[in-house]
Design a protein around this motif. Sequence first.
Motif: not given
Length: 369
Positions: A54, A57-58, A61, A68-69, A71
């Motif tokens: 997480g 991802l932050d 961004q 693009d993941f 998951e």
Amino acid sequence: MATTRLSTTLNIGKTLVSSLRALSNNIPEPVSKPAGRHVVTMVPGDGLGPEMMGGVLDVFQAAGVPVDFEEIFLSEVQPGQSASLSTAIESFVRNGVGLKGIITTPSSFKGGVLRTLNMRLRRELDLFANVVWVRSLPGYKTRHNNLDFVIISEQTEGGYSALEHESVEGVIECLKIITREKSMRIAKFAFDYALRHNREKVTAVHKANIMKLGDGLFLKCCEEVAALYPKIQFETMIIDNCCMQMVSNPHQFDVMVMPNLYGNILDNLAAGLVGGAGVVPGESYSKDVAIFEQGHRHAFAEAVGKNIANPTGVLLSACNMLKHIHLEYHSKLIEEAVTRVIKSGKIRTKDMGGYGSTSEFISAVVHSL
């Protein structure tokens, strides 16, 4: 009249150029360079894995990373929530690159398959080379500073061959498999790595004084490959002496190559020299797939939800992944942001002697971007 008009035109042109230069000086470098988007497989793993991903991802961004993941959750301790291994393998093969958290391996055996989920993943994808780059963090002092060496281990055979049986009651035989084919392959990988990264020395770590046939074969293969790279210094070292040398004089090492079990031991020992399990990145390679994960193998499940873990190793692994897919600009952008946060010393997690939380560290990296 013509001269006056020409002079006026030149003055306007100079003014326009000056204005554009002044404007450009006030505009920061765009965080997103024009590029196609990349699809990367993400396996969050167990324990702190989902929280760490997480944070990645932050940061991605904030940095405008064109990734693009896809998951996929894999777990051996939460089988009811886990996707199938074949689903993950198909994704890794299709995308060619992945970012992975630690998948916990249960320590107890209740019957069934001896080969763990991690073992099967590495075997199916033929992730034969594990690479852990051990570097001192700028601005963070430890007992040994300015460390910079690489641990390379073969991870599809050796002590993790999962070939065990009870020959008679109370007597267990555990087979360690060493083959010439895979020993030559990992040795060549190590010397090629040293050549590509301008490294000067390769150390083969072994226990051939006791395991004369198994480790003896591995050592012989390393010696044969070393003869093909005369410009790279080659030395050998017994594993127990290597552990002692690593904690007393780690600066002597450059690139190290070894069978599976020794690699796992030295990975964690080396991580302790530069700040602990939370700061070292790692990666695994097959012929066609590269997977990036932390350099240690502990999911730290006891810290879930406590917001105390150090995300440095995961972020640096993600940076190495970006380099691998030729997003060097974004990789450098994030790595420099992480370095600035650590050097400032204002936000450090508990393992680095501070009081900062995981979320505060991630926020500081985002702010630094």
